[in-house]
Design a protein around this motif. Structure first.
Motif, short mmCIF file in Angstrom:
data_model
loop_
_atom_site.label_atom_id
_atom_site.label_comp_id
_atom_site.label_asym_id
_atom_site.label_seq_id
_atom_site.Cartn_x
_atom_site.Cartn_y
_atom_site.Cartn_z
N GLU A 40 3.11 -3.94 -6.21
CA GLU A 40 3.36 -3.59 -4.82
C GLU A 40 3.88 -2.16 -4.65
O GLU A 40 3.41 -1.43 -3.76
CB GLU A 40 4.35 -4.58 -4.20
CG GLU A 40 4.66 -4.34 -2.73
CD GLU A 40 3.45 -4.49 -1.82
OE1 GLU A 40 3.39 -3.81 -0.78
OE2 GLU A 40 2.55 -5.29 -2.16
N ASN A 48 -14.13 -2.43 -6.14
CA ASN A 48 -13.03 -3.38 -6.31
C ASN A 48 -13.33 -4.40 -7.41
O ASN A 48 -14.45 -4.88 -7.54
CB ASN A 48 -12.75 -4.13 -5.00
CG ASN A 48 -12.05 -3.26 -3.98
OD1 ASN A 48 -11.64 -2.14 -4.28
ND2 ASN A 48 -11.93 -3.74 -2.76
N LYS A 103 0.95 0.37 -4.77
CA LYS A 103 -0.25 0.05 -4.00
C LYS A 103 -0.69 1.26 -3.19
O LYS A 103 0.12 1.92 -2.54
CB LYS A 103 0.01 -1.14 -3.09
CG LYS A 103 -1.23 -1.65 -2.36
CD LYS A 103 -0.95 -2.94 -1.62
CE LYS A 103 -0.07 -2.69 -0.40
NZ LYS A 103 0.10 -3.90 0.43
N THR A 133 5.82 -6.03 -10.30
CA THR A 133 4.68 -6.25 -9.42
C THR A 133 4.01 -4.89 -9.18
O THR A 133 4.60 -3.84 -9.43
CB THR A 133 5.08 -6.85 -8.06
OG1 THR A 133 5.79 -5.86 -7.31
CG2 THR A 133 5.95 -8.10 -8.25
N VAL A 156 -5.23 -2.03 -4.95
CA VAL A 156 -5.52 -2.38 -3.56
C VAL A 156 -4.59 -3.49 -3.09
O VAL A 156 -3.96 -3.40 -2.03
CB VAL A 156 -6.99 -2.83 -3.40
CG1 VAL A 156 -7.28 -3.22 -1.95
CG2 VAL A 156 -7.93 -1.73 -3.86
N ARG A 157 -4.50 -4.52 -3.91
CA ARG A 157 -3.58 -5.64 -3.67
C ARG A 157 -3.08 -6.12 -5.02
O ARG A 157 -3.52 -5.65 -6.07
CB ARG A 157 -4.31 -6.79 -2.94
CG ARG A 157 -4.73 -6.49 -1.52
CD ARG A 157 -5.35 -7.72 -0.84
NE ARG A 157 -6.58 -8.13 -1.51
CZ ARG A 157 -7.78 -7.60 -1.24
NH1 ARG A 157 -7.89 -6.63 -0.34
NH2 ARG A 157 -8.85 -8.02 -1.87
N GLU A 158 -2.17 -7.06 -4.99
CA GLU A 158 -1.62 -7.59 -6.23
C GLU A 158 -2.71 -8.19 -7.12
O GLU A 158 -2.56 -8.24 -8.34
CB GLU A 158 -0.55 -8.65 -5.93
CG GLU A 158 0.39 -8.93 -7.08
CD GLU A 158 1.31 -7.76 -7.41
OE1 GLU A 158 1.54 -7.52 -8.61
OE2 GLU A 158 1.78 -7.08 -6.48
N ASP A 159 -3.80 -8.62 -6.51
CA ASP A 159 -4.87 -9.23 -7.29
C ASP A 159 -6.17 -8.43 -7.24
O ASP A 159 -7.24 -8.94 -7.59
CB ASP A 159 -5.14 -10.67 -6.81
CG ASP A 159 -5.64 -10.72 -5.37
OD1 ASP A 159 -5.67 -9.65 -4.70
OD2 ASP A 159 -6.02 -11.81 -4.91
N THR A 160 -6.09 -7.15 -6.83
CA THR A 160 -7.31 -6.34 -6.71
C THR A 160 -7.05 -4.92 -7.19
O THR A 160 -6.14 -4.25 -6.71
CB THR A 160 -7.81 -6.29 -5.25
OG1 THR A 160 -7.98 -7.63 -4.77
CG2 THR A 160 -9.13 -5.56 -5.17
#
Length: 308
Positions: A35, A88, A38, A33, A71-75
């Motif tokens: 994470e 982004n 991040k 991941t 930024v995030r797991e999907d960004t």
């Protein structure tokens, strides 16, 4: 009866403990991941082909330039030179270790707090194309790693290597031995006018909306040369090799009938030899400071003096 109910109860508990998500929807089912990394900002320090070089045979140069941050797991956030800020992008999982963001597909080969390695790939229907489009590796270092551990700058790490220089010198020796051979020069040919009656313009074909990057301007350089007070009106659009000494060698004349091709080619070569050679200082294309033959598209326009 009671035993069956008990079995059913435990079966329901077992089902509830199982994960029915897929790798597409559940990042924890993937090989890794994002994470742990991040919020870490990375700069691209190397972009190379699989052979470890920044250049290919045609002269295309891979230039590391990306700055990214999860930024995030999907960004994924990436630096936008056009907007002069981080922007982004949706980080979409595709398959395997392949992700998509900023309209590009990447296979994640390494991930740590100090560095990332992505393979830039071409994906066709969940299949990675096994050609030059998937032949690029990108290495990112965390900005803190560059500054605090390596004690250097991203710009210094992005410089071409000794292997790149040796490769370019070898390619230059190869093409310079044959005036019909060439490869693209990252610093293209220059036409420097010596007369008020002659001017040269380099045409840019960059079009980011259609994915035509700045590389097009050195891979396929285009020029328009206009000569006033010519002996007559003329217009020739040609493909030409400018050799490592600045000589122009016409290869093809465009927009002409096959039966007229040779005559038109001789006429265009005459314009290059008489007008352009005498009215311009011609600096050959160079790569890493090495002069070499390179091919250009050249439009030569002559304007005769109009009689009253």
């Amino acid at each position: 009866m009671f035993k069956n109910i008990l079995y059913f109860f435990f079966f329901v508990l077992w089902l509830s403990s199982c994960k029915f998500g897929s790798k597409t929807t559940d990042p924890t089912l993937r090989d890794f991941t994002f994470e742990p990394v991040k919020g870490i900002r990375y700069e691209e320090v190397k972009r190379r082909f699989k052979d470890g070089l920044s250049f290919n045979e045609q002269g295309f140069m891979q230039k590391p330039s990306w700055i990214i941050e999860v930024v995030r797991e999907d960004t994924m956030s990436a630096w936008s030179p056009q907007k002069n800020r981080m922007q982004n992008f949706y980080l979409q999982y595709d398959h395997g270790n392949v992700y998509n963001f900023a309209a590009e597909f990447f296979k994640v080969k390494h991930i740590s707090k100090d560095s990332l390695v992505f393979q830039r790939v071409q994906v066709d229907g969940k299949v990675i194309a096994a050609d030059v489009r998937s032949d690029v590796n990108m290495t990112f270092y965390a900005q803190s790693y560059i500054k605090n551990k390596l004690k250097t700058t991203a710009k210094a790490l992005q410089r071409p290597t000794k292997a790149d220089t040796a490769f370019i010198e070898k390619r230059a020796n190869q093409v310079n031995a044959n005036r019909d051979s060439a490869f693209a020069a990252t610093d293209p040919v220059q036409f420097i006018s010596k007369s008020k009656i002659a001017k040269a313009e380099k045409i840019s074909t960059v079009d980011r909306l259609n994915n035509r990057t700045e590389a097009y301007d050195y891979m396929f350089p285009q020029y328009v040369i206009t000569i006033e007070r010519a002996y007559k009106d003329f217009s020739h659009q040609v493909a030409a090799v400018v050799d490592f000494q600045g000589g122009i060698h016409i290869k093809t004349v465009y927009n002409t009938l096959p039966e007229d091709a040779e005559t038109k080619k001789k006429a265009a070569q005459g314009v290059a030899d008489i007008y352009i050679r005498n009215l311009f200082d011609i600096a050959p294309g160079t790569t890493l400071g090495v002069p070499h033959n390179s091919e250009i598209t050249l439009t030569m326009i002559g304007k005769a003096i109009k009689k009253p």
